[in-house]
Design a protein around this motif. Structure first.
Motif, PDB file in Angstrom:
ATOM      1  N   THR A  85       0.523 -54.035   0.920  1.00  0.00           N
ATOM      2  CA  THR A  85       1.313 -52.271   0.899  1.00  0.00           C
ATOM      3  C   THR A  85       2.799 -52.077   1.710  1.00  0.00           C
ATOM      4  OG1 THR A  85       0.225 -51.704   2.953  1.00  0.00           O
ATOM      5  CG2 THR A  85      -0.371 -50.912  -0.020  1.00  0.00           C
ATOM      6  N   ARG A 112      -0.451 -50.954  -8.322  1.00  0.00           N
ATOM      7  CA  ARG A 112      -0.324 -49.880  -7.339  1.00  0.00           C
ATOM      8  C   ARG A 112      -1.887 -50.029  -7.438  1.00  0.00           C
ATOM      9  NH1 ARG A 112       2.560 -44.860  -5.172  1.00  0.00           N
ATOM     10  NH2 ARG A 112       4.482 -46.125  -6.060  1.00  0.00           N
ATOM     11  N   ASN A 121      -5.454 -47.238  -5.940  1.00  0.00           N
ATOM     12  CA  ASN A 121      -5.382 -46.544  -4.480  1.00  0.00           C
ATOM     13  C   ASN A 121      -6.738 -46.274  -4.439  1.00  0.00           C
ATOM     14  OD1 ASN A 121      -2.851 -45.764  -4.033  1.00  0.00           O
ATOM     15  ND2 ASN A 121      -2.579 -44.700  -5.955  1.00  0.00           N
ATOM     16  N   ALA A 168       4.107 -49.906  -2.537  1.00  0.00           N
ATOM     17  CA  ALA A 168       4.075 -48.470  -2.132  1.00  0.00           C
ATOM     18  C   ALA A 168       5.044 -47.727  -2.126  1.00  0.00           C
ATOM     19  CB  ALA A 168       3.857 -48.379  -0.343  1.00  0.00           C
TER      20      ALA A 168
END
Length: 336
Positions: free
Chosen positions: A36, A103, A105, A122
């Motif tokens: 990230t 990304r 999560n 990020a």
């Protein structure tokens, strides 16, 4: 640099640059492209040039111009944003080419596994602001009066170039690996399902993708002033003047700015009131701008200095000062 060309002309040049490089500002310890981490890169030069010219012993002309260029990158590196996600993993749907690493999560919650709770970029932003300025001032002395008048001009040009979220965002939770029908219900003091197990199964809770953005926000201001310093007596000096300030509201240069209007008919809701309007003039526009600048920014000034004795001077002043309209800033992402 200051240089006197002759007894009448003096010029000054100022230059500086702020430089900063912070590679991979993260503590997750993971390699690219799954880290990230993001690189912070700053290049912000400032240049100013001024000239003072003595026209006569009682008349002085001052000119100045300058520019500051703010350039800040806060982004995952190109190796992450240009990652061939289709060829390497087979994920499609990114709004950039060749895709970039997405990304991911909520892989873990709390302290499960002691690892990072997410993977991938990020941020993917480059912030730019250019601000040119110019000033003009004239000073004229006549008798016991010193007259000053002039003005200044500035323009703020802001852009937030970003592909944040354009590579795709995948969110995981425990429900996709829990017992069907129970979901992530608490049972016996614990929860069913496991985020990381849902990830290994490839069952995302939801996914989204954002558009690449390149907004061009503009705002300008112009000011004028006139002032007199009057030596009323050897012990008393009176300053009085008037300043005018006009600052426009920020506006996207191509009118790519939308807002909600409670009175407009919404075609997706059967014509009921309440829908989206777009700033600007012409087809598909509201024939308006969303903000209106104040046009009567007059600010009077008044000052007094009185020498009571050889060691004491009394000074007093009053002024009416105009504030600034809001500046452009970080722009949020819309999702497809």
């Amino acid at each position: 640099v200051d240089h006197n060309f002759n007894s009448n002309l003096k010029m000054s040049l100022y230059w500086s640059e702020f430089i900063s490089d912070v590679p991979k500002n993260t503590a997750d310890g993971l390699p690219w492209p799954i880290s990230t981490g993001r690189n912070y890169i700053d290049r912000t030069p400032t240049v100013r040039l001024t000239a003072d010219y003595t026209v006569t012993p009682t008349l002085l002309l001052h000119l100045g111009a300058g520019v500051i260029r703010y350039d800040h990158t806060d982004s995952a590196p190109p190796s992450v944003l240009d990652y061939d996600i289709v060829g390497e993993i087979g994920l499609v749907g990114s709004s950039t080419d060749p895709g970039g690493f997405p990304r991911i999560n909520n892989l873990l919650t709390g302290s499960q596994g002691g690892l990072s709770g997410r993977l991938g970029p990020a941020n993917a932003n480059r912030y730019l602001e250019t601000k040119p300025t110019a000033v003009l001032g004239v000073t004229f002395i006549k008798g016991n009066h010193t007259y000053k008048f002039g003005g200044d001009w500035a323009s703020n040009r802001w852009s937030d170039i970003n592909t944040r979220g354009a590579q795709g965002i995948y969110n995981f939770d425990a429900a996709q690996s829990a017992i069907p029908g129970l979901g992530s219900t608490n049972v016996g003091g614990g929860t069913l399902g496991f985020n990381y197990a849902s990830f290994l199964l490839g069952n995302a809770a939801d996914a989204s993708v954002s558009n690449p953005q390149d907004p061009q926000i503009r705002k300008g201001n112009v000011s004028f002033y006139v002032q007199d310093t009057w030596k009323v007596t050897p012990k008393m000096t009176l300053d009085y003047g008037l300043r005018y300030d006009y600052t426009s509201v920020w506006r996207e240069m191509h009118d790519r700015q939308a807002s909600f209007d409670p009175t407009v008919a919404n075609p997706t809701a059967g014509g009921r009131s309440g829908g989206t309007i777009y700033e600007g003039y012409g087809p598909g526009r509201c024939e308006c701008i969303f903000g209106e600048a104040y046009k009567f920014g007059f600010g009077p000034r008044l000052g007094l200095a009185y020498q009571i004795n050889d060691k004491t001077v009394l000074r007093a002043g009053w002024g009416f000062v105009m504030g600034q309209t809001a500046s452009g800033g970080y722009v949020t992402n819309g999702q497809i």
